[in-house]
Design a protein around this motif. Structure first.
Motif, PDB file in Angstrom:
ATOM      1  N   SER A  39       0.872  -1.227   0.027  1.00 54.58           N
ATOM      2  CA  SER A  39       0.048   0.049  -0.104  1.00 54.58           C
ATOM      3  C   SER A  39       0.829   1.164   0.029  1.00 54.58           C
ATOM      4  N   GLY A  68      -7.351   3.918  -3.062  1.00 49.15           N
ATOM      5  CA  GLY A  68      -8.384   3.614  -2.018  1.00 49.15           C
ATOM      6  C   GLY A  68      -8.026   4.740  -0.826  1.00 49.15           C
ATOM      7  N   GLU A  73      -7.656  -0.655   1.852  1.00 50.73           N
ATOM      8  CA  GLU A  73      -8.597  -0.384   0.643  1.00 50.73           C
ATOM      9  C   GLU A  73      -7.482  -0.421  -0.536  1.00 50.73           C
ATOM     10  N   ASP A  74      -6.259   0.244  -0.546  1.00 50.12           N
ATOM     11  CA  ASP A  74      -5.544   0.230  -1.409  1.00 50.12           C
ATOM     12  C   ASP A  74      -4.768  -0.879  -1.577  1.00 50.12           C
ATOM     13  N   ASN A  77      -7.293  -3.186  -3.437  1.00 52.51           N
ATOM     14  CA  ASN A  77      -7.497  -2.942  -4.688  1.00 52.51           C
ATOM     15  C   ASN A  77      -6.177  -3.277  -5.721  1.00 52.51           C
TER      16      ASN A  77
END
Length: 116
Positions: A39, A68, A73-74, A77
């Protein structure tokens, strides 16, 4: 860890501003795109390069590519967001950043280097 520091130091030593930069003393901005599962903002991985380079190159602007609102979330994804969509979003992110308008260097890790 020694390999990591060696790589960061090597990058720092070879940074030089392009002829078109505003000032010969300004470091060239850097874009970092992390690899799959990493991330922009975890305290390890690609983010550590940002931390080290900011110490080694005072005044450098570093943009981390992220997909994200949170590190989780990053990271998610990086696995599941369509790769063409990732490239499209990265292009939008970078082209809208005024600090990168006069050029930049880019460093990608794993999948991030492929997409760059």
């Amino acid at each position: 860890m020694a390999d990591f520091l060696f790589a960061a130091l090597t990058i720092a030593l070879f940074f030089s501003p392009p002829a078109s930069s505003a000032s010969e003393d300004d470091p060239v901005p850097l874009v970092i795109w992390s690899g799959m599962g990493d991330s922009c903002c975890y305290e390890y991985g690609a983010y550590q390069f940002k931390v080290v380079l900011e110490r080694l190159i005072p005044g450098i602007y570093i943009k981390m590519v992220a997909f994200g609102k949170t590190p989780t979330e990053d990271s998610y994804n990086s696995f599941f967001l369509n790769s063409n969509k990732q490239v499209e979003l990265a292009c939008d992110l970078l082209s809208s950043d005024e600090m990168l308008a006069n050029g930049f260097n880019a460093m990608g890790f794993s999948q991030g280097s492929q997409f760059l």
